[in-house]
Every structure is written in structure tokens, then in C-alpha cells.
Motif scaffolding. Structure first.
Motif, PDB file in Angstrom:
ATOM      1  N   GLY A 431       0.815  -1.212   0.000  1.00 36.39           N
ATOM      2  CA  GLY A 431       0.000   0.000   0.000  1.00 36.39           C
ATOM      3  C   GLY A 431       0.847   1.261   0.000  1.00 36.39           C
ATOM      4  N   ALA A 435       1.057   4.204  -2.725  1.00 38.48           N
ATOM      5  CA  ALA A 435       0.881   5.587  -2.278  1.00 38.48           C
ATOM      6  C   ALA A 435       2.021   6.467  -2.767  1.00 38.48           C
ATOM      7  CB  ALA A 435       0.786   5.630  -0.760  1.00 38.48           C
ATOM      8  N   PRO A 463      -8.864   8.748  -4.431  1.00 39.87           N
ATOM      9  CA  PRO A 463      -7.892   7.767  -3.930  1.00 39.87           C
ATOM     10  C   PRO A 463      -8.055   7.469  -2.445  1.00 39.87           C
ATOM     11  CG  PRO A 463      -6.817   9.874  -4.306  1.00 39.87           C
ATOM     12  CD  PRO A 463      -8.187   9.976  -4.902  1.00 39.87           C
ATOM     13  N   LEU A 464      -8.382   8.487  -1.647  1.00 36.43           N
ATOM     14  CA  LEU A 464      -8.535   8.251  -0.215  1.00 36.43           C
ATOM     15  C   LEU A 464      -9.779   7.419   0.083  1.00 36.43           C
ATOM     16  CD1 LEU A 464      -7.497  11.730   1.218  1.00 36.43           C
ATOM     17  CD2 LEU A 464      -6.165   9.621   1.167  1.00 36.43           C
ATOM     18  N   GLY A 467      -8.849   3.862  -0.700  1.00 41.66           N
ATOM     19  CA  GLY A 467      -8.022   3.294   0.360  1.00 41.66           C
ATOM     20  C   GLY A 467      -8.817   2.956   1.604  1.00 41.66           C
ATOM     21  N   ALA A 471      -9.371  -0.685   3.333  1.00 39.46           N
ATOM     22  CA  ALA A 471      -9.011  -0.867   4.742  1.00 39.46           C
ATOM     23  C   ALA A 471     -10.167  -1.421   5.564  1.00 39.46           C
ATOM     24  CB  ALA A 471      -8.548   0.458   5.333  1.00 39.46           C
ATOM     25  N   TYR A 479      -3.435  -3.343   3.056  1.00 34.46           N
ATOM     26  CA  TYR A 479      -3.254  -2.513   1.863  1.00 34.46           C
ATOM     27  C   TYR A 479      -3.864  -1.129   2.071  1.00 34.46           C
ATOM     28  CZ  TYR A 479      -2.258  -6.979  -0.462  1.00 34.46           C
ATOM     29  OH  TYR A 479      -1.732  -8.187  -0.814  1.00 34.46           O
ATOM     30  N   GLY A 480      -5.103  -1.101   2.576  1.00 31.39           N
ATOM     31  CA  GLY A 480      -5.781   0.174   2.757  1.00 31.39           C
ATOM     32  C   GLY A 480      -5.123   1.041   3.805  1.00 31.39           C
ATOM     33  N   PHE A 483      -1.837   2.412   2.416  1.00 31.64           N
ATOM     34  CA  PHE A 483      -2.038   3.455   1.406  1.00 31.64           C
ATOM     35  C   PHE A 483      -2.490   4.760   2.048  1.00 31.64           C
ATOM     36  CE2 PHE A 483      -4.833   5.854  -1.379  1.00 31.64           C
ATOM     37  CZ  PHE A 483      -3.991   6.082  -2.455  1.00 31.64           C
ATOM     38  N   CYS A 484      -3.547   4.710   2.872  1.00 31.73           N
ATOM     39  CA  CYS A 484      -4.098   5.940   3.440  1.00 31.73           C
ATOM     40  C   CYS A 484      -3.091   6.656   4.334  1.00 31.73           C
ATOM     41  CB  CYS A 484      -5.378   5.634   4.223  1.00 31.73           C
ATOM     42  SG  CYS A 484      -6.784   5.168   3.199  1.00 31.73           S
ATOM     43  N   PHE A 487       0.105   7.755   2.131  1.00 33.56           N
ATOM     44  CA  PHE A 487      -0.231   8.781   1.147  1.00 33.56           C
ATOM     45  C   PHE A 487      -0.371  10.131   1.838  1.00 33.56           C
ATOM     46  CE2 PHE A 487      -3.164  11.375  -1.322  1.00 33.56           C
ATOM     47  CZ  PHE A 487      -2.597  11.299  -2.593  1.00 33.56           C
TER      48      PHE A 487
END
Length: 700
Positions: A431, A435, A463-464, A467, A471, A479-480, A483-484, A487
Motif C-alpha cells: 500500500g 501511495a 484515492p482516499l 483506500g 481498509a 493494503y488500505g 495506502f491511506c 499517502f
């Protein structure tokens, strides 16, 4: 269609639309609502931090993604512990910075010990207290690492980071509580009714003997998850509903009563199974079917169960074969447990509360325990990861090494509650890598083309939201989260955006590399599913039977059941479903519940028994045999072997003989009834120990 039928058709169509809307809101609509509220809280937090001209609004934004939950009570509970953990982390950052001024090596050592200790305590104190300890650990790293060589900026950085985090907490709490709130308290009452109906149907099937062994074991395993989940939901609901907060003792007692009923049902199931081969089962089958029919019917209530229990009690007073007496005694107790469950749920539904503040503070507590070796392994694993990354940073003067240390701290902290931390951290790394790539595109192409805060929010929303959606799924949560969180840390806008793609890529590479190091360490350095570590948790589960033999009687039943179910919940998360180890752990849980419950019943009957009418030598011999039984059963579950099993069986047989001799000298009806109950407990314990399907044979 006639003119009169048109309004009816319109009303039916409206009802169908409303029902469909309710179904959508309860399923997919709830997910979309959660995503909307998460983004709203994140953008409000970012906007406020920018308005207050804080240096890194991205920290406030990140806080909302870590904090937001579907239910308001979850956010409020996490906010309380996040506030406390953040304050403690700020204090730790100040203390470490003051002790090790411009001494990066000593600072890294102190930070490693602090974060590892906080992560270990998070594993020890789970649920929402876990979150407080996790925050205390990585907040210190988030504040102190960037200014380790600039101590004059430490106080300002501490206050600034604290303000940014508090803005995120405040925005999450306000949005969750005021914008279309979803309450766990409403779900709690529905869950109670569904759980009661499901359990009654399962109990009726068991009483009729209509389930195979594997199906029964899987259902008992699911009951463990229901018990632990209810306890978590109960604590969450207390934050959002004052009425349930005043009823917390009743709710705790209700969950303990449900644990009693589950254990009693399995014990009764085992006794019925052992009785089926005898002639006594035919006479008892009528009572079993009668209770099963009662549980399946709409007329099942507390009064009907009490009448059934009184009829059984009269049968217990009559001399009978010991196997039948044992089953009748267990059936009486199980009926009483079901009636108690119904009475308590009715009290909660009617809004009944404790009579005094003292009673409200008292009551049973759910005993959540973690084995000390699991805590120690978490401490060692986290310490090695953070120390290795920090050493590499200092030795190579890596410009992005500080962010690598922060990422390693986050990876160890957020994965500490996972049964497979290596898998979770690997997902976080993936993730974070995505990001980094998306952040590069935003930094180079999106942000330069944006003018104004509304357009910025519109550009960040897709994108958020994706994510946060990933999640929210347990299988893809890593992954979520990766990424969140990253990012926001890498590419979310600040008041003054630094357009340096090279710095972003270097920081992204540092984060991914440090998390891969953490993933390797989690897979190699005593992972939670290591057989040796699982064995320690299993030993702690078996030790619950020793607690039943040796613990103090006040609230012993609650401590025994909650500790057993909590440890089994941990084992179910560590072991692969339907594996040999999974079945073995489940077998140990069931036999621990069987024998432990019988020992508690025996001790309580013994404490209430008046034996003044019995001769002193007989009382002394009986007391000695019971004391030896308690010791030998405790030793059997602490160190199961052929020797300890034989000693325990011998002690049970001796106690049975001594109790039968005592029964012959007692003439008072109530005393004789209590001794017969004790005799039934002893006989059941002996049957459980000699059962060929019991897990004791695995140690022979």
C-alpha cells in the motif's frame, strides 16, 4: 385497475421502496456512509490545521483515517485512548530529547526501548487500551526523530504535533457523533435477541442428539467469537449511550451468564453421550426432548423453565443410578442458566439499572489475558526491528533514515494485534509503494493545477475513499491502511507545499524498505503462530482449570470463563481452521470448561455444606480426599502426562468413595441432596478424565 385500487398500489410501492432503502442502508449503504464520514472528517481536519497555520496538516488528516470507525462509540473510545496515548508519547519525546541531547545513538536506544515496551504493553492490554499504548509508542518517534539533532526545536515540534493530532481526534469524534451517527448500542440489543434464539436452537439440537461431533465443535468455536465480540461491543456502546453505561454491570453479568450456559451445555452434551449406551438414557430421553421442545417453542420463558427445573429437582432427590443423577443435575443447572439469561435480558430491555453507585462499580470483570511469553516475544521482535533500522540510519547518515525509523515504528505498532503480522506488514508495504507512485503523480501534475480548497478536496477524495474502502475489509486491511496513512504522510498537502519529487521518492523507498525489514523480522523472529509460542498460550488455557481448583471463590466462575474464552479466542486467530492443531486446542478448551466448571460447582457445594452431623474422622477423611483431588487436578492440567492423569483419576475415585461414605451418615434432606450433587460432579469429572476422546491421550 379500479380507482380505489390505485392508492393501495401506490402505498405498496412506497413500502417496497422504503424496505429496499432500509436494506441498502444496513448493508452497502453503511459502507458508503462510513466512507463519506471518513473523508468529511479528514478534510475538515486538514482545513482547520491549514487555517491555524500548523506546519503539517497531513498529521491531522492521517489521524482521522486511523481513528474513524463505523460506530460512534468506537470513535469515542479510540479518541479517549488516543488522547491519553498521544499525551504520554509527547511526554516521552520531551524526556528522551532532554536526556540525550544531540546523541543520536543513545536517543535511538532509548526510543527503541520505549516503543518496544509500549508495543508489548499494547499486546498485553488489548481492545481499546491497545490503541493508547500503540499511540504512546509511535507518537514519540513521530515527534522526536525529525528533530533529534535540533533539540531547540523539540518543544515547538511536540506542541505542534500534539495540536495536529488533537484536531484529528476532535474532527473524527464530532463527525462520527453528529453526522448520521450509527450506534453500537442499537446493534447490541438486536444481537442479544439473535444470539439467544440461535443458542436455544443449537441447544435443542444438542439435546435431541441431532448434530455430529465436528458440527458441534465448530459451533462451540463460533460461540467463543460471539462472547468476545459481545464484550467488545458492550464496552463500545457504553461510550455512546448513558443508559447502557449505567447498565454495564448487568451487561457484564449477562455475558458471564451466557458463558456459563455455553459451558454447561457442552458438559451436558458429554454426559448425555456417555449415558446413551446405558439403560438409563431411555428414562431421561423424555426430559431431554421436553426441554428441547420448550426451547424451540414460542412459550419458552423464564417461568416455563423454572417449572421444568422444579420437576427435575424433585427427580434429583430420588435415589437413582449415578449416571442418571449426573445428567439430571447438569440438566437442572443448564435449565437454571437459560432462565437466568432470559431474566437478565428482560431486565436490560426494560431499562433496569443498578440500585446504587456501589453496585454499579462492582460486578464481574472480563479477564482478558495474554501470556507473558507472547508479550516478551513482541518486545524483542519490535526492539530488533527498530534498532536495526535506526542503526542503519545513523551508520550511513541516510537522509530519509528518520522516516524509515518512523515507518518501522508504525509497522510494529499497527501489526502487534494481528495473528499474522508479517502478512499485514507486507500488505502495508504494498500500500505504501502504491501511495508513493500516486503521490508522485499528484505532486507533479495534480497539485500545480488545483486552485482552492474545495477543488483540493475533490481531487483527494477518489484515492482516499478507495483506500478507506480497502481498509474496511479484514482480508485487505493492510493494503488500505498502508495506502491511506503513507499517502497522507508522503503526499498530502501542507500549508506550504514543497515540490520535490526526488525527496518524495526517497522517502517512499525508505518507508517500503523499512516495512519489508519489519515483515521479514515478523516472519522470522518468534512470530505469534510459532508452535512453541502457541504452546505457551495453550498451557495458559489449560491453567484455567488449575485456577478453578485453587482460585478464590468470590467471582471465580466469571474469571474462569472469561479467561478461558479469551485465551481460546487468541488461539482460534493463530491456528488454521480445521487443522490438527485447531482441533487439539478446541478439545483442550472443551475439557478445560468441563472439568473446571465441575470443580467450581464442587467447591461451592463444599463451602455451603454443613457437616456437623457427620463424625469427625469421616469429615477429616473426606476433606483430605477433596483437597488431594484439587491438587491432583491442578497438576494434571498444568503438566498433562500419564502419571498425572493416573493420579487425578485415583484422587477422583478416592473422593467418590469418601463422599458416598459421608452420604450414608447424613439424614437431613437438604444436606443429602447437596452431597448427591457433589457426587454427580465427581462422577462427571471421572468420566471426563477417562473419556477416550479427551486430549489427555495426546500426552501419553
Amino acid at each position: 385497475m379500479s380507482f380505489m385500487d390505485q392508492p393501495r398500489a401506490g402505498n405498496a410501492f412506497a413500502r417496497e421502496v422504503i424496505d429496499g432503502l432500509r436494506d441498502w442502508l444496513a448493508t452497502d449503504g453503511a459502507v458508503w456512509l462510513h466512507l463519506f464520514k471518513t473523508l468529511l472528517a479528514a478534510f475538515i481536519a486538514m482545513g482547520l490545521a491549514m487555517r491555524f497555520e500548523l506546519s503539517q496538516p497531513r498529521i491531522a488528516m492521517t489521524t482521522t483515517f486511523v481513528l474513524m470507525q463505523p460506530f460512534s462509540g468506537m470513535v469515542l473510545a479510540k479518541s479517549v485512548y488516543r488522547f491519553a496515548g498521544t499525551a504520554l508519547g509527547m511526554l516521552a519525546a520531551l524526556v528522551l530529547g532532554a536526556l540525550f541531547v544531540q546523541q543520536a545513538e543513545l536517543y535511538a536506544l532509548g526510543l527503541t526501548v520505549w516503543v518496544a515496551a509500549c508495543t508489548a504493553l499494547a499486546v498485553r492490554h488489548r481492545q481499546f487500551r491497545w490503541y493508547g499504548f500503540v499511540l504512546a509508542g509511535y507518537t514519540a518517534a513521530l515527534i522526536g526523530v525529525p528533530v533529534v539533532t535540533a533539540p531547540d526545536q523539540l518543544l515547538l515540534a511536540t506542541l505542534t504535533r500534539g495540536a495536529e493530532v488533537m484536531i484529528g481526534i476532535l474532527c473524527s469524534s464530532v463527525v462520527s457523533a453528529l453526522v448520521l451517527p450509527r450506534h453500537a448500542s442499537a446493534t447490541l440489543m438486536t444481537t442479544l435477541a439473535q444470539r439467544e434464539a440461535s443458542f436455544n436452537a443449537f441447544a435443542a439440537s444438542v439435546l435431541r442428539g441431532g448434530l455430529e461431533r465436528r458440527a458441534r465443535e465448530r459451533r462451540y468455536a463460533s460461540l467463543v467469537d460471539e462472547i468476545v465480540s459481545f464484550e467488545s461491543t458492550r464496552r463500545v456502546a457504553a461510550y455512546e449511550n448513558p443508559a447502557l453505561r449505567r447498565q454495564r454491570t448487568l451487561l457484564a453479568q449477562l455475558n458471564n451468564a451466557f458463558m456459563d450456559a455455553c459451558a454447561r451445555l457442552h458438559t451436558l452434551d458429554q454426559a448425555i453421550k456417555r449415558l446413551r449406551a446405558t439403560d438409563g438414557h431411555a428414562g431421561l430421553a423424555v426430559s431431554l426432548n421436553e426441554l428441547a421442545d420448550l426451547l424451540d417453542s414460542s412459550r419458552c420463558d423464564e417461568h416455563a423453565l423454572k417449572r421444568f427445573g422444579m420437576a427435575l429437582s424433585e427427580r434429583l432427590a430420588e435415589p437413582s443410578h449415578i449416571d442418571v443423577t449426573t445428567c439430571v443435575e447438569l440438566l437442572c443447572r443448564f435449565t437454571s442458566d437459560i432462565a437466568r439469561l432470559m431474566r437478565m435480558r428482560a431486565s436490560i430491555a426494560s431499562g433496569e439499572q443498578q440500585r446504587s453507585s456501589r453496585d454499579d462499580r462492582a460486578g464481574p470483570r472480563y479477564a482478558a489475558t495474554t501470556h507473558r511469553y507472547v508479550v516478551a516475544a513482541t518486545f524483542v521482535r519490535s526492539g530488533i526491528v527498530i534498532a536495526a533500522v535506526a542503526w542503519f540510519w545513523i551508520a550511513t547518515a541516510w537522509p530519509s533514515g528518520g522516516l524509515a525509523v518512523i515507518a518501522a515504528t508504525l509497522a510494529c505498532a499497527l501489526s502487534s494485534a494481528q495473528a499474522r503480522p508479517a502478512k499485514f506488514v507486507t500488505q502495508m508495504a504494498a500500500g505504501a509503494a502504491f501511495a508513493t507512485m500516486l503521490g508522485y503523480l499528484y505532486l507533479c501534475h495534480v497539485y500545480p493545477a488545483i486552485d482552492g480548497f474545495p477543488l483540493l478536496c475533490a481531487a483527494l477524495a477518489p484515492p482516499l475513499a478507495a483506500g478507506a474502502f480497502v481498509a474496511a475489509r479484514p482480508a485487505t486491511a493492510g493494503y488500505g491502511v498502508g495506502f491511506c496513512v503513507f499517502f497522507c504522510l508522503l503526499a498530502a498537502p501542507d500549508n506550504v507545499i514543497v515540490y520535490d519529487p526526488g525527496l518524495l521518492l526517497n522517502n517512499g523507498i525508505a518507508i517500503v524498505v523499512s516495512m519489508l525489514v519489519a515483515a521479514i523480522a515478523c516472519a522470522v523472529i518468534v512470530p505469534p503462530h510459532t508452535p512453541w509460542l502457541v504452546g505457551k498460550t495453550l498451557a495458559a488455557l489449560r491453567a484455567q482449570a488449575a485456577l478453578a481448583c485453587e482460585g478464590r471463590l468470590p467471582e471465580l466462575n466469571e474469571r474462569f470463563h472469561s479467561g478461558t474464552h479469551d485465551l481460546m479466542s487468541q488461539l482460534l486467530g493463530l491456528l488454521a481452521p480445521r487443522s490438527r492443531e485447531h482441533r487439539r486446542a478446541l478439545a483442550w478448551m472443551l475439557v478445560t470448561l468441563e472439568v473446571g466448571q465441575a470443580m467450581i460447582d464442587l467447591r461451592m457445594l463444599r463451602a455451603a455444606l454443613n457437616m456437623d452431623a457427620a463424625p469427625a474422622p469421616l469429615r477429616s477423611a473426606w476433606s483430605s480426599s477433596i483437597a488431594q483431588l484439587l491438587h491432583d487436578i491442578a497438576m494434571l492440567f498444568r503438566a498433562p502426562s500419564t502419571v498425572t492423569l493416573r493420579r487425578a483419576i485415583s484422587a477422583v475415585v478416592s473422593s467418590i468413595f469418601a463422599t458416598e461414605a459421608l452420604l450414608e451418615r447424613l439424614h437431613a434432606p437438604h444436606e443429602a441432596r447437596d452431597v448427591r450433587r457433589m457426587l454427580a460432579c465427581l462422577h462427571f469429572i471421572r468420566s471426563a478424565l477417562v473419556d477416550p476422546n479427551a486430549p489427555f491421550g495426546m500426552h501419553r
